[in-house]
Design a protein around this motif. Structure first.
Motif, PDB file in Angstrom:
ATOM      1  N   LEU A   1       4.714  -6.064   5.727  1.00 24.17           N
ATOM      2  CA  LEU A   1       3.569  -6.880   6.124  1.00 24.17           C
ATOM      3  C   LEU A   1       2.427  -6.658   5.151  1.00 24.17           C
ATOM      4  O   LEU A   1       2.434  -5.702   4.380  1.00 24.17           O
ATOM      5  CB  LEU A   1       3.146  -6.579   7.565  1.00 24.17           C
ATOM      6  CG  LEU A   1       2.856  -5.132   7.981  1.00 24.17           C
ATOM      7  CD1 LEU A   1       1.462  -4.702   7.570  1.00 24.17           C
ATOM      8  CD2 LEU A   1       3.003  -5.000   9.492  1.00 24.17           C
ATOM      9  N   LYS A   2       1.461  -7.575   5.207  1.00 22.79           N
ATOM     10  CA  LYS A   2       0.266  -7.424   4.378  1.00 22.79           C
ATOM     11  C   LYS A   2      -0.912  -7.117   5.274  1.00 22.79           C
ATOM     12  O   LYS A   2      -0.986  -7.627   6.398  1.00 22.79           O
ATOM     13  CB  LYS A   2       0.023  -8.697   3.575  1.00 22.79           C
ATOM     14  CG  LYS A   2       1.036  -8.800   2.440  1.00 22.79           C
ATOM     15  CD  LYS A   2       0.904 -10.024   1.608  1.00 22.79           C
ATOM     16  CE  LYS A   2       2.062 -10.049   0.607  1.00 22.79           C
ATOM     17  NZ  LYS A   2       2.424 -11.408   0.223  1.00 22.79           N
ATOM     18  N   VAL A   3      -1.796  -6.262   4.786  1.00 21.62           N
ATOM     19  CA  VAL A   3      -2.959  -5.920   5.590  1.00 21.62           C
ATOM     20  C   VAL A   3      -4.195  -5.950   4.693  1.00 21.62           C
ATOM     21  O   VAL A   3      -4.178  -5.465   3.562  1.00 21.62           O
ATOM     22  CB  VAL A   3      -2.768  -4.552   6.311  1.00 21.62           C
ATOM     23  CG1 VAL A   3      -2.331  -3.464   5.375  1.00 21.62           C
ATOM     24  CG2 VAL A   3      -4.001  -4.130   7.069  1.00 21.62           C
ATOM     25  N   ASP A   4      -5.229  -6.614   5.216  1.00 24.86           N
ATOM     26  CA  ASP A   4      -6.476  -6.770   4.486  1.00 24.86           C
ATOM     27  C   ASP A   4      -7.415  -5.654   4.958  1.00 24.86           C
ATOM     28  O   ASP A   4      -7.806  -5.633   6.116  1.00 24.86           O
ATOM     29  CB  ASP A   4      -7.057  -8.154   4.817  1.00 24.86           C
ATOM     30  CG  ASP A   4      -8.252  -8.484   3.946  1.00 24.86           C
ATOM     31  OD1 ASP A   4      -8.659  -7.612   3.150  1.00 24.86           O
ATOM     32  OD2 ASP A   4      -8.774  -9.610   4.064  1.00 24.86           O
ATOM     33  N   ALA A   5      -7.744  -4.713   4.063  1.00 32.99           N
ATOM     34  CA  ALA A   5      -8.586  -3.591   4.488  1.00 32.99           C
ATOM     35  C   ALA A   5      -9.438  -3.137   3.314  1.00 32.99           C
ATOM     36  O   ALA A   5      -9.111  -3.378   2.152  1.00 32.99           O
ATOM     37  CB  ALA A   5      -7.716  -2.450   4.985  1.00 32.99           C
ATOM     38  N   GLU A   6     -10.561  -2.469   3.648  1.00 30.67           N
ATOM     39  CA  GLU A   6     -11.483  -2.024   2.593  1.00 30.67           C
ATOM     40  C   GLU A   6     -10.853  -0.988   1.685  1.00 30.67           C
ATOM     41  O   GLU A   6     -11.057  -0.981   0.479  1.00 30.67           O
ATOM     42  CB  GLU A   6     -12.738  -1.427   3.233  1.00 30.67           C
ATOM     43  CG  GLU A   6     -13.807  -2.455   3.518  1.00 30.67           C
ATOM     44  CD  GLU A   6     -14.905  -1.863   4.381  1.00 30.67           C
ATOM     45  OE1 GLU A   6     -15.442  -0.791   4.021  1.00 30.67           O
ATOM     46  OE2 GLU A   6     -15.189  -2.461   5.436  1.00 30.67           O
ATOM     47  N   ASN A   7     -10.114  -0.057   2.284  1.00 30.44           N
ATOM     48  CA  ASN A   7      -9.483   0.993   1.481  1.00 30.44           C
ATOM     49  C   ASN A   7      -8.178   1.435   2.133  1.00 30.44           C
ATOM     50  O   ASN A   7      -7.827   0.981   3.226  1.00 30.44           O
ATOM     51  CB  ASN A   7     -10.449   2.182   1.310  1.00 30.44           C
ATOM     52  CG  ASN A   7     -10.880   2.753   2.654  1.00 30.44           C
ATOM     53  OD1 ASN A   7     -10.031   3.029   3.512  1.00 30.44           O
ATOM     54  ND2 ASN A   7     -12.177   2.898   2.859  1.00 30.44           N
TER      55      ASN A   7
END
Lengths: 84, 84
Positions: free
Chosen positions: A46-52
Motif C-alpha cells: 500500500l501507499k501512505v502519505d505521511a510527513e516522515n
C-alpha cells in the motif's frame, strides 16, 4: 511524502494452516518431494502519505492492527520505503 | 541442506484487484485517509531440502510456476536463505 509499505501477514506458528497443509501434499504429487512446511499468508502493498517515516510507520501499524491483521490468529511484519 | 523460501505472489499491475479496492475504501472509513493503492496477494513460506542454493532456487521456481502462481494473472518473487 509518499511511502510504500510491504506487509506480510502470516498465521501464527501455533495455529494449523489447512491451506498450507493441502499445498504441501500437492507438492509431492507434482514431484517436488523436497518441499515441506508450506505456510500461506497474505502479502499486502500500500501507499501512505505521511510527513516522515516515523508517522508512516505508525499509520501502517494502525492499519494492520485495526483492519488487516487478526492478531488472535495472525502476526504481521512490514517494511517501508520512501518513493522518489 | 535445508533452505527457507519466502515467496510473494501479487496480482499483475494491469489486473484489477477488487479485494484491494475494498480494503482501500475501508481505510478511510476507519480514519486512515492517508492510505491508498492497497493491493493484496499471497505470502508463502516453505522449506526445501536441496544440495545447494542453485538447486533450491530451481525447485522453488518450479513450485511457483507449476502450482503456486497463476502467471496469467499473478507474478511471483522470492528469496531463499539457508537454515543453520
Amino acid at each position: 511524502m509518499i511511502f510504500k509499505a510491504e506487509i506480510d501477514i502470516m498465521p501464527l506458528e501455533a495455529i494449523l494452516d489447512p491451506q498450507g497443509k493441502a499445498v504441501t501434499s500437492s507438492m509431492s504429487n507434482i514431484g517436488l518431494t523436497e518441499i515441506s512446511n508450506v505456510r500461506i499468508g497474505k502479502h499486502i502493498t500500500l501507499k501512505v502519505d505521511a510527513e516522515n517515516e516515523t508517522i508512516a510507520n505508525e499509520k501502517v501499524t494502525q492499519a494492520c492492527k485495526d483492519l488487516l491483521c487478526n492478531q488472535i490468529m495472525e502476526s504481521f511484519t512490514f517494511s517501508i520505503e520512501a518513493l522518489n
